[in-house]
Design an enzyme around this catalytic site. Structure first.
Site, PDB file in Angstrom:
ATOM      1  N   CYS A 178      32.376   4.902  -8.154  1.00  0.00           N
ATOM      2  CA  CYS A 178      30.912   5.161  -8.705  1.00  0.00           C
ATOM      3  C   CYS A 178      30.516   6.337  -8.200  1.00  0.00           C
ATOM      4  O   CYS A 178      30.040   6.735  -6.928  1.00  0.00           O
ATOM      5  CB  CYS A 178      30.137   4.022  -8.079  1.00  0.00           C
ATOM      6  SG  CYS A 178      28.491   4.060  -8.615  1.00  0.00           S
ATOM      7  N   CYS A 212      36.460  19.560   0.914  1.00  0.00           N
ATOM      8  CA  CYS A 212      35.241  20.180   1.561  1.00  0.00           C
ATOM      9  C   CYS A 212      34.171  19.099   2.034  1.00  0.00           C
ATOM     10  O   CYS A 212      33.211  19.627   2.484  1.00  0.00           O
ATOM     11  CB  CYS A 212      34.463  21.092   0.599  1.00  0.00           C
ATOM     12  SG  CYS A 212      33.305  20.308  -0.575  1.00  0.00           S
ATOM     13  N   CYS A 272      32.786  22.782  -3.740  1.00  0.00           N
ATOM     14  CA  CYS A 272      34.317  23.621  -3.653  1.00  0.00           C
ATOM     15  C   CYS A 272      35.044  24.028  -4.985  1.00  0.00           C
ATOM     16  O   CYS A 272      35.789  24.650  -4.913  1.00  0.00           O
ATOM     17  CB  CYS A 272      35.094  23.013  -2.512  1.00  0.00           C
ATOM     18  SG  CYS A 272      36.272  21.562  -3.034  1.00  0.00           S
ATOM     19  N   CYS A 308      34.914  14.477  -1.123  1.00  0.00           N
ATOM     20  CA  CYS A 308      35.981  15.344  -1.490  1.00  0.00           C
ATOM     21  C   CYS A 308      37.011  15.707  -0.292  1.00  0.00           C
ATOM     22  O   CYS A 308      36.219  16.123   0.820  1.00  0.00           O
ATOM     23  CB  CYS A 308      35.420  16.657  -2.096  1.00  0.00           C
ATOM     24  SG  CYS A 308      36.262  18.273  -2.270  1.00  0.00           S
ATOM     25  N   CYS A 341      34.937  19.077  -7.976  1.00  0.00           N
ATOM     26  CA  CYS A 341      33.685  18.991  -6.951  1.00  0.00           C
ATOM     27  C   CYS A 341      32.589  20.031  -6.997  1.00  0.00           C
ATOM     28  O   CYS A 341      33.087  21.401  -7.334  1.00  0.00           O
ATOM     29  CB  CYS A 341      34.406  19.322  -5.690  1.00  0.00           C
ATOM     30  SG  CYS A 341      33.144  19.181  -4.067  1.00  0.00           S
TER      31      CYS A 341
HETATM   32 FE    FE Z   1      34.615  19.808  -2.315  1.00  0.00          FE
END
Ligand code: FE
Length: 148
Positions: free
Chosen positions: A137, A117, A68, A114, A65
């Protein structure tokens, strides 16, 4: 391995708990992200198709991510979708990503965040390759590639 029915169940009945949570204010995220990363991940934006070299990048590694740093995908699950956005057929763990119904723009889609976060990553579709049949995607700016 997650399939489309699992994804629908998560979106309709609730997502699995993440291993940990990272929560920051928009002001805090703005200090950590570029303007474009902030627009996409925190304001649910979409980057232009074919805007990133990540689409045609298939070297081994992990995708984390951009906000985070939680690992979201392994390069082994990445495939060439031809859409202009980096595409994966499976997340690294069942609880890495959360799934949410998105009825914006007159479409019924499943938004992916995510799970650590709540960064907006993109959407997941049911036209991916076997065996999972899933196509995640993703916005390239929502991800960062790291070597294992
Ligand atoms: Fe994250």
């Amino acid at each position: 391995m997650l399939n489309w029915l699992n994804v629908l169940k998560f979106a309709n009945s609730g997502n699995p708990a993440p291993d940990q949570r990272v929560e920051k204010s928009d002001e805090e995220w703005k200090k950590l992200l570029t303007e474009e990363e902030f627009r996409i991940t925190r304001l649910k934006g979409t980057e232009r198709a074919f805007s990133s070299e990540m689409c045609s990048l298939f070297e081994p590694g992990l995708y984390v991510c951009a906000c985070c740093g939680t690992v979201l995908f392994d390069s082994a699950e990445k495939f060439e979708s031809g859409t202009g956005w980096p595409s994966f057929t499976q997340p690294i763990h069942e609880n890495s990503i959360s799934y949410h119904k998105d009825q914006g723009f007159g479409m019924y889609r499943i938004e992916t965040l995510c799970n650590t976060c709540d960064a907006h990553l993109g959407h997941v579709f049911q036209d991916g390759p076997p065996p999972s049949g899933l196509r995640y995607c993703m916005n390239a700016l929502a991800l960062k590639k790291v070597t294992k």
